[in-house]
Scaffold this active site. Structure first.
Site, PDB file in Angstrom:
ATOM      1  N   GLY A   1       3.691   6.500   4.524  1.00 56.59           N
ATOM      2  CA  GLY A   1       3.887   7.905   4.904  1.00 56.59           C
ATOM      3  C   GLY A   1       2.598   8.664   4.834  1.00 56.59           C
ATOM      4  N   GLY A   2       2.553   9.845   4.231  1.00 60.55           N
ATOM      5  CA  GLY A   2       1.231  10.494   4.516  1.00 60.55           C
ATOM      6  C   GLY A   2      -0.020  10.018   4.194  1.00 60.55           C
TER       7      GLY A   2
ATOM      8  N   GLY B   1     -14.709  -3.145  37.969  1.00 60.25           N
ATOM      9  CA  GLY B   1     -14.609  -1.691  37.262  1.00 60.25           C
ATOM     10  C   GLY B   1     -15.317  -1.775  35.949  1.00 60.25           C
ATOM     11  CB  ALA B   2     -15.560  -4.504  33.434  1.00 57.31           C
TER      12      ALA B   2
HETATM   13  C1  HXC Z   1       7.958   9.535  -5.996  1.00 60.39           C
HETATM   14  C2  HXC Z   1       7.511   7.384  -6.031  1.00 60.39           C
HETATM   15  C3  HXC Z   1       7.109   7.551  -4.569  1.00 60.39           C
HETATM   16  C4  HXC Z   1       7.145   8.442  -4.053  1.00 60.39           C
HETATM   17  C5  HXC Z   1       6.679   5.542  -5.252  1.00 60.39           C
HETATM   18  N1  HXC Z   1       7.004   5.826  -6.297  1.00 60.39           N
HETATM   19  N2  HXC Z   1       6.664   6.111  -4.121  1.00 60.39           N
HETATM   20  N3  HXC Z   1       7.776   8.193  -6.554  1.00 60.39           N
HETATM   21  N4  HXC Z   1       7.793   9.502  -4.602  1.00 60.39           N
HETATM   22  N5  HXC Z   1       7.023   8.670  -2.618  1.00 60.39           N
HETATM   23  C6  HXC Z   1       7.104   5.488  -7.418  1.00 60.39           C
HETATM   24  C7  HXC Z   1       8.354   4.635  -7.923  1.00 60.39           C
HETATM   25  O1  HXC Z   1       9.611   5.221  -8.035  1.00 60.39           O
HETATM   26  C8  HXC Z   1       7.930   3.879  -9.263  1.00 60.39           C
HETATM   27  O2  HXC Z   1       8.201   4.491 -10.285  1.00 60.39           O
HETATM   28  C9  HXC Z   1       6.135   3.886  -8.942  1.00 60.39           C
HETATM   29  O3  HXC Z   1       5.982   4.986  -7.908  1.00 60.39           O
HETATM   30  C10 HXC Z   1       5.749   2.405  -8.400  1.00 60.39           C
HETATM   31  O4  HXC Z   1       6.693   2.306  -7.337  1.00 60.39           O
HETATM   32  P1  HXC Z   1       7.274   0.970  -6.659  1.00 60.39           P
HETATM   33  O5  HXC Z   1       8.370   1.203  -5.709  1.00 60.39           O
HETATM   34  O6  HXC Z   1       7.845   0.207  -7.980  1.00 60.39           O
HETATM   35  O7  HXC Z   1       6.169   0.021  -6.365  1.00 60.39           O
HETATM   36  P2  HXC Z   1       5.945  -1.087  -5.208  1.00 60.39           P
HETATM   37  O8  HXC Z   1       6.732  -2.090  -5.323  1.00 60.39           O
HETATM   38  O9  HXC Z   1       4.396  -1.461  -5.022  1.00 60.39           O
HETATM   39  O10 HXC Z   1       6.417  -0.301  -3.856  1.00 60.39           O
HETATM   40  C11 HXC Z   1       5.319   0.529  -3.226  1.00 60.39           C
HETATM   41  C12 HXC Z   1       5.897   1.533  -2.042  1.00 60.39           C
HETATM   42  C13 HXC Z   1       7.339   1.951  -2.561  1.00 60.39           C
HETATM   43  C14 HXC Z   1       6.278   0.341  -0.986  1.00 60.39           C
HETATM   44  C15 HXC Z   1       5.142   2.439  -1.832  1.00 60.39           C
HETATM   45  O11 HXC Z   1       7.358   2.444  -3.819  1.00 60.39           O
HETATM   46  C16 HXC Z   1       8.097   2.801  -1.412  1.00 60.39           C
HETATM   47  O12 HXC Z   1       8.628   2.436  -0.623  1.00 60.39           O
HETATM   48  N6  HXC Z   1       7.973   4.180  -1.921  1.00 60.39           N
HETATM   49  C17 HXC Z   1       8.627   5.114  -0.985  1.00 60.39           C
HETATM   50  C18 HXC Z   1       7.589   5.509   0.031  1.00 60.39           C
HETATM   51  C19 HXC Z   1       8.085   6.675   1.173  1.00 60.39           C
HETATM   52  O13 HXC Z   1       8.873   6.292   1.907  1.00 60.39           O
HETATM   53  N7  HXC Z   1       7.356   7.687   0.908  1.00 60.39           N
HETATM   54  C20 HXC Z   1       7.565   9.090   1.280  1.00 60.39           C
HETATM   55  C21 HXC Z   1       7.047   9.025   2.718  1.00 60.39           C
HETATM   56  S1  HXC Z   1       7.160  10.329   3.367  1.00 60.39           S
HETATM   57  P3  HXC Z   1       8.645   3.816 -11.886  1.00 60.39           P
HETATM   58  O14 HXC Z   1       8.608   4.978 -12.554  1.00 60.39           O
HETATM   59  O15 HXC Z   1       9.700   2.856 -11.399  1.00 60.39           O
HETATM   60  O16 HXC Z   1       7.214   3.108 -11.967  1.00 60.39           O
HETATM   61  C22 HXC Z   1       5.548  11.093   3.469  1.00 60.39           C
HETATM   62  C23 HXC Z   1       5.383  12.407   4.311  1.00 60.39           C
HETATM   63  C24 HXC Z   1       4.411  12.298   5.517  1.00 60.39           C
HETATM   64  O17 HXC Z   1       4.680  10.641   3.084  1.00 60.39           O
HETATM   65  C25 HXC Z   1       4.728  12.261   6.712  1.00 60.39           C
HETATM   66  C26 HXC Z   1       3.684  11.829   7.578  1.00 60.39           C
HETATM   67  C27 HXC Z   1       3.806  12.141   9.164  1.00 60.39           C
END
Ligand code: HXC
Length: 440
Positions: free
Chosen positions: A106-107, A335-336
């Site tokens: 994400g961000g 052109g290149a």
């Molecule tokens: C809260 C989060 C989190 C999140 C991970 N965690 N992402 N908690 N908010 N966004 C937490 C998990 O619950 C977990 O907690 C710990 O971090 C580790 O995560 P895992 O999943 O066990 O790790 P891993 O297997 O390495 O996977 C990492 C990951 C996955 C691929 C990043 O966690 C994931 O897909 N997270 C969500 C990603 C996402 O969709 N984010 C929001 C994006 S929107 P515990 O307590 O179990 O240890 C955004 C807005 C911006 O960012 C927009 C841009 C334009």
């Protein structure tokens, strides 16, 4: 759903020095709610970015974050909005580097995309907008984190990562190395290094059809061990990177005959354009080495927008105000020839090697078009016509006579001639803040 905020909200921020020069720095802690970004976490990063803007110093981010902290909802999303805006407000003013040290989503990948350089760990680092779980839920596609956003994807296919490191310590060494070529800000002078002699200039193959590695030519021009190639596995037909000539940092842009015969295509144009803009933003002179048969023709390129995407390289060179030098090593067709920092686009100096060929197209193709009727009557005249075209249209003294080339130089003269020209052009007056470094 509100999670308890970890101490420091999962990010360490502050300022530090690299080789005695100040930088702003932030590092996300993956053990604190996955390094996810909450409201206070975001506010701390924004504060570092603002301070770097005021103090005119680079920012280095160490990223390891699952993106917006889900439990904090809009407060987390707004936090990213503020970071993105701060990244953009610094763009082109102070260098921004992102080190990707874990799974970033994400961000946590869009903020790096707004910065100048991304350095990624080879193993155990990932970058994706949406993680594998979300991909599966939406598209039913089962994909591993590595296949979705591992270093192989981002160094070879997407071009997102500029550099790759085996360990966090190596990533930090690379960051230090990148900073050694860049000024603290666009208002500061570029940092002079200690001059070193170049490597040996290679002899190009006798036949213009035989490829060679342009990186050997670069090594024969720049200070030894000073070349740092960026995006080396992506769009390999164009080589870009930082180097030094007599200690002075430069940006090198070179066609690579080893890959696709050095043609320009969409990926090469975008890669080159962003690098040229980065150098122009921070005052690094550009050294362009030309050996290209032209743009890659075909429906795939046209359909994918080579017109608007190829135009980016043309635009970037045309607007650049840094000293701009070009050396035509061998082929410069069509052109290149123009796009690769030609005199007409505003290069300060263009040199060519004695066997350089500059024309609208290569002799074979040109003869087939111009002498179609003659060849139909007597195909045997073809070799004579090709030789005549090469002599009368492609000889290097011709562009020199019409000022498209300043001087025909021997390969061994390249470094001293470029160094002397750079020394002189270092005096040229140019605006300090030029433009931001828009993602391509
Ligand atoms: C809260 C989060 C989190 C999140 C991970 N965690 N992402 N908690 N908010 N966004 C937490 C998990 O619950 C977990 O907690 C710990 O971090 C580790 O995560 P895992 O999943 O066990 O790790 P891993 O297997 O390495 O996977 C990492 C990951 C996955 C691929 C990043 O966690 C994931 O897909 N997270 C969500 C990603 C996402 O969709 N984010 C929001 C994006 S929107 P515990 O307590 O179990 O240890 C955004 C807005 C911006 O960012 C927009 C841009 C334009």
């Amino acid at each position: 759903m509100q999670a308890k905020r970890p101490a420091g909200d999962g990010v360490v921020t502050g300022h530090a020095t690299v080789d005695g020069r100040p930088i702003g720095v932030f590092a996300q802690d993956p053990s604190a709610l996955g390094g996810s970004l909450g409201e206070i976490h975001a506010a701390k990063i924004v504060a570092v970015l603002r301070q770097a803007g005021r103090a005119r110093m680079p920012v280095v981010g160490l990223l390891d974050s699952g993106g917006a902290r889900i439990q904090e909802g809009l407060a987390a999303l707004d936090g990213y909005g503020a970071i993105f805006r701060a990244n953009v407000q610094l763009s082109g003013r102070v260098p921004q580097l992102s080190l990707i040290l874990g799974a970033c989503a994400g961000g946590a990948v869009y903020s790096p995309a707004l910065t100048d350089i991304i350095i990624m760990l080879r193993e155990n680092a990932h970058m994706f907008l949406t993680g594998p779980q979300v991909v599966k839920a939406v598209t039913f596609e089962d994909v591993s984190p590595s296949d979705l956003g591992g270093s192989e994807i981002h160094t070879r296919h997407s071009g997102v990562a500029h550099l790759v490191a085996s360990t966090p310590a190596e990533a930090m060494d690379l960051a230090r190395r990148v900073l050694s070529y860049l000024p603290d800000s666009c208002w500061d002078e570029i940092p002079m290094g200690i001059p070193a002699p170049p490597g040996t200039m290679p002899r190009l193959p006798d036949s213009p059809r035989v490829p060679y590695d342009v990186r050997q030519v670069i090594a024969g021009i720049v200070d030894s061990d000073s070349f740092l190639e960026l995006q080396s596995r992506f769009a390999r037909n164009l080589v870009v990177g930082f180097a030094r000539i007599e200690g002075r940092p430069v940006g090198v842009v070179a066609n690579q005959p080893l890959a696709l015969a050095g043609v320009l295509d969409i990926s090469a144009s975008e890669k080159g354009a962003r690098f040229v803009r980065l150098c122009d933003a921070f005052g690094l002179p550009l050294v362009t080495l030309v050996d290209t048969p032209g743009f890659l023709p075909g429906t795939k390129q046209e359909t994918n927008g080579v017109i608007r995407k190829g135009a980016k390289l043309l635009y970037a060179f045309s607007e650049a105000t840094v000293p701009r030098l070009t050396v035509v090593l061998r082929k410069a067709f069509g052109g290149a020839y123009i796009v690769m920092n030609s005199k007409s686009l505003g290069a300060d100096a263009v040199f060519c090697w004695p066997r350089a060929q500059m024309a609208v197209m290569g002799a074979e193709g040109a003869v087939d078009i111009v002498y179609r009727r003659e060849l139909r009557d007597d195909p045997g005249v073809r070799p004579d016509l090709v030789a005549g075209y090469e002599r009368e249209v492609m000889a290097p003294h011709l562009p020199a006579e019409r000022l498209s080339v300043d001087e025909v130089i021997e390969p061994e003269q390249t470094r001293p001639v470029l160094a002397a020209t750079l020394r002189t052009l270092a005096r040229s007056v140019r605006p300090r803040f030029r433009h931001d470094n828009l993602p391509q």
